[in-house]
Motif scaffolding. Structure first.
Motif, PDB file in Angstrom:
ATOM      1  N   SER A  90       0.819  -1.209   0.000  1.00 39.56           N
ATOM      2  CA  SER A  90       0.000   0.000   0.000  1.00 39.56           C
ATOM      3  C   SER A  90       0.857   1.264   0.000  1.00 39.56           C
ATOM      4  O   SER A  90       0.337   2.369  -0.122  1.00 39.56           O
ATOM      5  N   ASN A 128       2.201   2.368   2.585  1.00 41.33           N
ATOM      6  CA  ASN A 128       2.075   2.953   3.924  1.00 41.33           C
ATOM      7  C   ASN A 128       3.293   2.570   4.771  1.00 41.33           C
ATOM      8  O   ASN A 128       3.956   1.570   4.523  1.00 41.33           O
ATOM      9  N   THR A 142       1.229  -2.999   9.188  1.00 40.24           N
ATOM     10  CA  THR A 142       0.557  -3.875   8.221  1.00 40.24           C
ATOM     11  C   THR A 142       1.363  -3.969   6.938  1.00 40.24           C
ATOM     12  O   THR A 142       1.559  -5.053   6.382  1.00 40.24           O
ATOM     13  N   ASN A 143       1.870  -2.829   6.481  1.00 39.66           N
ATOM     14  CA  ASN A 143       2.623  -2.841   5.226  1.00 39.66           C
ATOM     15  C   ASN A 143       4.026  -3.394   5.421  1.00 39.66           C
ATOM     16  O   ASN A 143       4.566  -4.027   4.516  1.00 39.66           O
ATOM     17  N   ARG A 165       4.168  -6.931   4.832  1.00 45.11           N
ATOM     18  CA  ARG A 165       4.199  -7.337   3.422  1.00 45.11           C
ATOM     19  C   ARG A 165       5.623  -7.547   2.911  1.00 45.11           C
ATOM     20  O   ARG A 165       5.811  -8.063   1.820  1.00 45.11           O
ATOM     21  N   LYS A 207      -1.241   5.899   9.001  1.00 48.30           N
ATOM     22  CA  LYS A 207      -2.697   5.982   9.118  1.00 48.30           C
ATOM     23  C   LYS A 207      -3.174   5.980  10.562  1.00 48.30           C
ATOM     24  O   LYS A 207      -4.378   6.117  10.810  1.00 48.30           O
ATOM     25  N   VAL A 213      -3.097   3.710  13.215  1.00 52.49           N
ATOM     26  CA  VAL A 213      -3.721   2.630  13.985  1.00 52.49           C
ATOM     27  C   VAL A 213      -2.917   2.302  15.253  1.00 52.49           C
ATOM     28  O   VAL A 213      -3.459   2.301  16.365  1.00 52.49           O
ATOM     29  N   SER A 252      -6.788  -6.013   7.656  1.00 53.27           N
ATOM     30  CA  SER A 252      -6.220  -5.194   8.728  1.00 53.27           C
ATOM     31  C   SER A 252      -6.934  -3.851   8.821  1.00 53.27           C
ATOM     32  O   SER A 252      -7.220  -3.353   9.917  1.00 53.27           O
ATOM     33  N   SER A 253      -7.216  -3.264   7.664  1.00 54.02           N
ATOM     34  CA  SER A 253      -7.862  -1.952   7.667  1.00 54.02           C
ATOM     35  C   SER A 253      -9.256  -2.017   8.276  1.00 54.02           C
ATOM     36  O   SER A 253      -9.610  -1.203   9.134  1.00 54.02           O
ATOM     37  N   ALA A 312      -9.141  -2.313  11.983  1.00 53.77           N
ATOM     38  CA  ALA A 312      -8.819  -1.050  12.654  1.00 53.77           C
ATOM     39  C   ALA A 312     -10.015  -0.097  12.655  1.00 53.77           C
ATOM     40  O   ALA A 312     -10.286   0.576  13.656  1.00 53.77           O
ATOM     41  N   HIS A 348      -7.918   6.315   6.159  1.00 52.34           N
ATOM     42  CA  HIS A 348      -8.189   5.018   5.534  1.00 52.34           C
ATOM     43  C   HIS A 348      -9.143   5.128   4.347  1.00 52.34           C
ATOM     44  O   HIS A 348      -9.705   4.123   3.914  1.00 52.34           O
ATOM     45  N   ASN A 382      -8.431   2.775   1.643  1.00 56.14           N
ATOM     46  CA  ASN A 382      -8.730   1.404   2.080  1.00 56.14           C
ATOM     47  C   ASN A 382     -10.233   1.150   2.041  1.00 56.14           C
ATOM     48  O   ASN A 382     -10.676   0.075   1.620  1.00 56.14           O
ATOM     49  N   ARG A 399     -11.340   0.512  -1.382  1.00 54.10           N
ATOM     50  CA  ARG A 399     -10.954  -0.840  -1.812  1.00 54.10           C
ATOM     51  C   ARG A 399     -11.811  -1.908  -1.137  1.00 54.10           C
ATOM     52  O   ARG A 399     -12.151  -2.923  -1.749  1.00 54.10           O
ATOM     53  N   GLU A 440      -9.400  -4.790  -1.548  1.00 46.87           N
ATOM     54  CA  GLU A 440      -8.456  -4.558  -0.451  1.00 46.87           C
ATOM     55  C   GLU A 440      -7.592  -5.799  -0.219  1.00 46.87           C
ATOM     56  O   GLU A 440      -8.085  -6.933  -0.301  1.00 46.87           O
TER      57      GLU A 440
HETATM   58  O1  G3P Z   1      -5.460  -0.323   9.452  1.00 48.66           O
HETATM   59  C1  G3P Z   1      -4.345  -0.883   8.964  1.00 48.66           C
HETATM   60  C2  G3P Z   1      -3.924   0.002   7.885  1.00 48.66           C
HETATM   61  O2  G3P Z   1      -2.814   0.628   8.288  1.00 48.66           O
HETATM   62  C3  G3P Z   1      -3.818  -0.735   6.622  1.00 48.66           C
HETATM   63  O3  G3P Z   1      -2.572  -0.593   6.133  1.00 48.66           O
HETATM   64  O4  G3P Z   1      -0.930  -0.890   4.449  1.00 48.66           O
HETATM   65  O5  G3P Z   1      -3.121  -2.066   4.251  1.00 48.66           O
HETATM   66  O6  G3P Z   1      -3.036   0.386   3.944  1.00 48.66           O
HETATM   67  P1  G3P Z   1      -2.393  -0.782   4.601  1.00 48.66           P
END
Ligand code: G3P
Length: 195
Positions: A37, A39, A43-44, A47, A104, A106, A138-139, A142, A176, A179, A182, A188
């Motif tokens: 993402s 970010n 969460t990112n 990845r 973001k 969280v 995850s989004s 949150a 978000h 997100n 998506r 998403e």
């Molecule tokens: O809420 C989690 C948020 O930070 C999602 O992260 O990387 O999926 O946009 P991302």
């Protein structure tokens, strides 16, 4: 007013430390802003496939908020604690060091909640885990958890804490927005898959 400014600034200084960027740089992974993402949050970082780095990001981004609130509360008083929470959250979202392009919010939301009304932080953790376990988003976890946390803060904490967390949750939802789009489109990324 000087105390309020000091509290905001203290919060901002701590909140604007981008742990996701720092730990991935130290570990020498690809620039976190160029994968998934884009970010800088945990969460990112996940990845990248490096769970330890993601955990360190979550911990750092949360505890900087906790520390800001506790420090301001101890040095400047209870009202300053709330302002430091706001400062830390804004620092994470809009760090001057990264051209105001931060995360973001969280983990930092969770961290300040822990210091302001810890039972509400437990509610956050429970709601996040439940939604993430069921949906792998995850989004979404949150977004849902932030709402329950605000309700919990009003019920279990003080109206001031509830009010402040309501403002932070509103900002969190705004951050978000891509997100949410998506999620509505069904595009998403899910936890455990490359975004
Ligand atoms: O809420 C989690 C948020 O930070 C999602 O992260 O990387 O999926 O946009 P991302």
């Amino acid at each position: 007013p000087l105390l309020s400014f000091a509290a905001l600034l203290l919060g901002y200084a701590l909140g604007s430390i981008p742990f996701g960027l720092i730990v991935t740089r130290l570990a020498g992974t690809q620039d976190i802003r160029s994968i998934g993402s884009g970010n800088i949050g945990a969460t990112n970082v996940l990845r990248t496939g490096r769970k330890g780095l993601a955990a360190a990001t979550l911990l750092g981004d949360a505890l900087k908020g906790t520390l800001a609130v506790l420090l301001a509360g101890a040095l400047l008083g209870p009202e300053a604690a709330l302002l430091a929470a706001l400062g830390a959250f804004l620092g994470h979202l809009f760090p001057v060091w990264l051209g105001f392009k931060g995360g973001k919010g969280v983990a930092t939301f969770l961290g300040v909640t822990l210091a302001l009304a810890w039972p509400a932080a437990l509610v956050f953790a429970a709601a996040w885990l439940a939604v993430a376990f069921v949906t792998r988003y995850s989004s979404l976890a949150a977004l849902v958890a932030s709402v329950f946390t605000v309700l919990a803060a009003f019920l279990l904490g003080s109206p001031q804490t509830g009010g402040l967390l309501a403002i932070l949750a509103t900002l969190l939802w705004f951050m978000h927005r891509a997100n949410i789009r998506r999620l509505l489109d069904g595009t998403e990324g899910r936890i455990g898959k490359k975004g």
